[in-house]
Design an enzyme around this catalytic site. Structure first.
Site, mmCIF file in Angstrom:
data_model
loop_
_atom_site.group_PDB
_atom_site.id
_atom_site.type_symbol
_atom_site.label_atom_id
_atom_site.label_comp_id
_atom_site.label_asym_id
_atom_site.label_seq_id
_atom_site.Cartn_x
_atom_site.Cartn_y
_atom_site.Cartn_z
ATOM 1 N N HIS A 96 0.806 -1.213 0.052
ATOM 2 C CA HIS A 96 -0.075 -0.114 -0.175
ATOM 3 C C HIS A 96 0.879 1.215 0.078
ATOM 4 O O HIS A 96 1.834 1.250 0.555
ATOM 5 C CB HIS A 96 -1.009 -0.181 1.317
ATOM 6 C CG HIS A 96 -1.861 1.010 1.251
ATOM 7 N ND1 HIS A 96 -1.944 2.520 1.267
ATOM 8 C CD2 HIS A 96 -3.320 1.045 0.800
ATOM 9 C CE1 HIS A 96 -2.833 3.140 1.252
ATOM 10 N NE2 HIS A 96 -3.795 2.220 0.927
ATOM 11 N N GLU A 165 -4.043 1.776 -7.340
ATOM 12 C CA GLU A 165 -4.396 2.833 -6.539
ATOM 13 C C GLU A 165 -3.467 4.147 -6.835
ATOM 14 O O GLU A 165 -2.411 4.101 -6.082
ATOM 15 C CB GLU A 165 -4.156 2.351 -5.102
ATOM 16 C CG GLU A 165 -5.024 1.387 -4.691
ATOM 17 C CD GLU A 165 -5.494 1.418 -3.137
ATOM 18 O OE1 GLU A 165 -6.706 1.612 -2.814
ATOM 19 O OE2 GLU A 165 -4.473 1.373 -2.331
HETATM 20 C C1 PEP Z 1 -6.844 3.372 0.085
HETATM 21 O O1 PEP Z 1 -6.250 4.044 0.776
HETATM 22 O O2 PEP Z 1 -6.505 2.180 0.060
HETATM 23 C C2 PEP Z 1 -7.999 3.943 -0.519
HETATM 24 C C3 PEP Z 1 -8.430 3.421 -1.482
HETATM 25 O O3 PEP Z 1 -8.489 5.198 -0.089
HETATM 26 P P1 PEP Z 1 -9.513 5.968 -0.320
HETATM 27 O O4 PEP Z 1 -10.976 5.382 -0.572
HETATM 28 O O5 PEP Z 1 -9.920 6.994 0.910
HETATM 29 O O6 PEP Z 1 -9.038 7.005 -1.379
#
Ligand code: PEP
Length: 250
Positions: A96, A165
């Site tokens: 992450h 992400e």
């Molecule tokens: C995350 O940090 O894995 C995430 C998806 O956060 P958010 O949905 O708050 O952007």
């Protein structure tokens, strides 16, 4: 379809117990039957009998947000495989961006964790994603960056899920645009194919919420979502699950 929730350092064991109650009341769990729901709560909640029982009853998978690549040993403040095994936790998040950035976890360390927990046959949710300056430098640099984050990761591992992400979308309240998600997922799927890996589920994460989840889940190459902030409310998370249930029916 996979819907994962990353609670980060939020919600106490008692609050998560209450949270599971709300989810239960909102929806018949049987309607979630075709959705793979994975909750990543804090470590203390993984040790709460009430949370474990609540999740087992409703077939939710619990995963750890972090673990050290050792069975046990002198690693102050860490959790290792022996503890996770006793808790029946066999799902782990690795890579992450908050772990990479705040805790300075290098690609080598992510790889070490991956290799260790792969040997134990853990389901691994492996996160990748670029910062804004890399995206601004164009497609070539983006591809190199994502390639580097997958470097020496055995993407043919059959218990692997990847979450894309983009760091600039996480916690910002504004998700990446649909075409950006689609193009980047396509790019990642190409990287995976070049490494003899197909059929690896690819999730999108970054400000997914009730009002954008339908559009995101319907995009080509999106096999599910990883939800942070919006998963903290059981009302919002159950609304997200409801969308997933509806899309499964289409
Ligand atoms: C995350 O940090 O894995 C995430 C998806 O956060 P958010 O949905 O708050 O952007």
């Amino acid at each position: 379809m996979i819907i994962a929730a990353n609670f980060k350092m939020n919600l106490t064991p008692r609050k998560i117990h209450e949270y599971l109650h709300v989810l239960e009341q909102k929806q018949e769990y049987s309607s979630y039957a075709h959705i793979n729901i994975i909750l990543f709560p804090n470590m203390a909640s993984l040790m709460s009998d009430e949370v474990l029982r609540g999740c087992a009853l409703s077939s939710l998978t619990l995963g750890a947000q972090n673990a050290y690549p050792a069975f046990n040993g002198a690693f102050t403040g860490e959790i290792g495989a022996e503890i996770l095994e006793e808790l029946n936790i066999s799902t782990l998040m690795i890579g992450h961006s908050e772990r990479r950035e705040i805790f300075n976890e290098t690609q080598e360390f992510c790889q070490k964790k991956f290799d260790f927990y792969k040997k134990l046959n853990f389901k691994i949710l492996y996160c990748i994603g670029e910062p804004l300056h890399i995206r601004k430098n164009g497609q070539h640099e983006l591809k190199n960056y994502l390639n580097m984050q997958l470097c020496n990761i055995d993407v043919s591992y059959n218990n692997l899920i990847i979450a894309y992400e983009p760091i600039w979308a996480i916690g910002s309240g504004i998700s990446a645009e649909a075409h950006v998600i689609e193009e980047t997922h396509q790019l990642i799927k190409e990287i995976l194919q070049n490494n003899n890996a197909s059929n690896i589920p690819l999730l999108y994460g970054g400000s997914v919420k009730t009002d954008n989840v339908r559009e995101i889940l319907m995009l080509d190459g999106v096999d599910g979502v990883l939800v942070g902030s919006a998963s903290l409310s059981p009302y919002e998370f159950s609304a997200i699950l409801q969308v997933a249930v509806e899309l499964q029916k289409i």
